[in-house]
Design a protein around this motif. Structure first.
Motif, PDB file in Angstrom:
ATOM      1  N   SER A  63       0.837  -1.199   0.000  1.00 50.85           N
ATOM      2  CA  SER A  63       0.000   0.000   0.000  1.00 50.85           C
ATOM      3  C   SER A  63       0.870   1.247   0.000  1.00 50.85           C
ATOM      4  N   ILE A  64       0.380   2.279  -0.685  1.00 53.59           N
ATOM      5  CA  ILE A  64       1.059   3.569  -0.745  1.00 53.59           C
ATOM      6  C   ILE A  64       0.175   4.600  -0.045  1.00 53.59           C
ATOM      7  N   VAL A  65       0.719   5.241   0.992  1.00 47.88           N
ATOM      8  CA  VAL A  65      -0.011   6.295   1.692  1.00 47.88           C
ATOM      9  C   VAL A  65       0.823   7.566   1.654  1.00 47.88           C
ATOM     10  N   GLY A  66       0.167   8.689   1.913  1.00 45.38           N
ATOM     11  CA  GLY A  66       0.863   9.971   1.905  1.00 45.38           C
ATOM     12  C   GLY A  66      -0.131  11.095   2.025  1.00 45.38           C
ATOM     13  N   PRO A  67       0.335  12.324   2.252  1.00 44.29           N
ATOM     14  CA  PRO A  67      -0.563  13.473   2.366  1.00 44.29           C
ATOM     15  C   PRO A  67      -1.400  13.660   1.103  1.00 44.29           C
ATOM     16  N   SER A  68      -2.561  14.255   1.265  1.00 45.07           N
ATOM     17  CA  SER A  68      -3.433  14.520   0.123  1.00 45.07           C
ATOM     18  C   SER A  68      -2.719  15.401  -0.902  1.00 45.07           C
ATOM     19  N   GLY A  69      -2.791  14.992  -2.172  1.00 43.15           N
ATOM     20  CA  GLY A  69      -2.176  15.767  -3.245  1.00 43.15           C
ATOM     21  C   GLY A  69      -0.686  15.570  -3.422  1.00 43.15           C
ATOM     22  N   CYS A  70      -0.119  14.573  -2.738  1.00 39.74           N
ATOM     23  CA  CYS A  70       1.342  14.399  -2.831  1.00 39.74           C
ATOM     24  C   CYS A  70       1.780  13.680  -4.101  1.00 39.74           C
ATOM     25  N   GLY A  71       0.848  13.011  -4.796  1.00 40.67           N
ATOM     26  CA  GLY A  71       1.221  12.340  -6.042  1.00 40.67           C
ATOM     27  C   GLY A  71       1.083  10.830  -6.007  1.00 40.67           C
ATOM     28  N   LYS A  72       0.302  10.307  -5.066  1.00 45.25           N
ATOM     29  CA  LYS A  72       0.127   8.853  -4.962  1.00 45.25           C
ATOM     30  C   LYS A  72      -0.496   8.276  -6.231  1.00 45.25           C
ATOM     31  N   SER A  73      -1.587   8.895  -6.677  1.00 50.92           N
ATOM     32  CA  SER A  73      -2.258   8.396  -7.885  1.00 50.92           C
ATOM     33  C   SER A  73      -1.409   8.618  -9.129  1.00 50.92           C
TER      34      SER A  73
END
Length: 252
Positions: A37-47
């Motif tokens: 799983s990849i997590v991170g702050p909103s808008g950081c570029g996960k998608s």
């Protein structure tokens, strides 16, 4: 055995106002059969990262390797589940499922046995002639997953696949879909905002920083007991420890 390698990925967006750095020096590998799983702050570029892996976006630099072979385009060995189920409301469950097969100019008849097996195994065989608006949110997600699995991909990419569901449905369907994925023996990369979801479903969690996103830390998730259910994982005493560690890393 390493199934997928993400090597030296950088992503910059250019506009009239200048250049924006989205991803910076992203390097990691995923083992066969692993759930990452990849997590991170909103808008950081996960998608964005997931789309690069899928071959939908070309990075500014860097490469993606699958089975030690460099990918230069979208691979039929990958299946992608989006945030929304992307079902066509005017089309039956069966026709929604075979859509991907038709897009690849393949005959649905060649996949009929596979699809029927998936429908029977996962409780949807009696709904093949229903339309999406006649199904619950969880059932719609299972149809979307069966559509993805019908082409027998080796890697599943999941972009917040449960985010559109209410909390109770989300818990139940994530549990069901996890079991389906494990039974089918797929390698999975999932993007999620939900730390608890990531911990309960994953073998490892990759934490990204704020933009430009870099890998801050990778957590190995290993419970003292073996669970075949994400819901059961949430009851483990170690679950809260992992949650606090990931939460802290996201907020440093």
């Amino acid at each position: 055995m390493i199934k997928l390698t993400v090597k030296d990925i950088y992503m910059n967006y250019h506009s009239l106002k200048g250049s924006t750095e989205a991803l910076k020096d992203i390097n990691f590998s995923v083992n066969e059969g692993e759930f990452l799983s990849i997590v991170g702050p909103s808008g950081c570029g996960k998608s964005t990262l997931l789309n690069i892996i899928a071959g939908l976006i070309k990075p500014s630099s860097g490469d993606i390797y699958m089975d030690d072979k460099k990918l230069t385009s979208v691979s039929s060995k990958m299946g992608y589940m989006f945030q929304k189920d992307q079902l066509f409301e005017w089309s039956s469950v069966w026709n929604n499922i075979i859509l991907g097969i038709k897009i690849q100019h393949k005959s649905p008849d060649l996949y009929k046995n596979k699809i029927n097996s998936l429908l029977k195994n996962y409780g949807l065989i009696n709904f093949v002639n229903y339309y999406p608006d006649e199904l619950s949110g969880g059932m719609r997600q299972k149809v979307a997953l069966i559509r993805t699995l019908s082409l027998n991909p080796e890697i599943l990419l999941l972009d917040e696949p449960f985010s559109a569901l209410d909390y109770q449905t989300r818990l139940n369907i994530s549990d069901e879909i996890f079991k389906i994925i494990k039974k089918e023996g797929k390698t999975v990369i999932m993007v999620t905002h939900d730390i608890a979801e990531a911990i309960s479903m994953s073998n490892r969690i990759l934490v990204l920083s704020n933009r430009p996103a870099k890998i801050k830390k990778i957590f190995d998730i290993k419970f003292s007991q073996s669970y075949n259910s994400p819901l059961k994982c949430r009851e483990d005493p170690e679950f809260r420890i992992y949650f606090n560690k990931v939460w802290k890393e996201l907020n440093v």
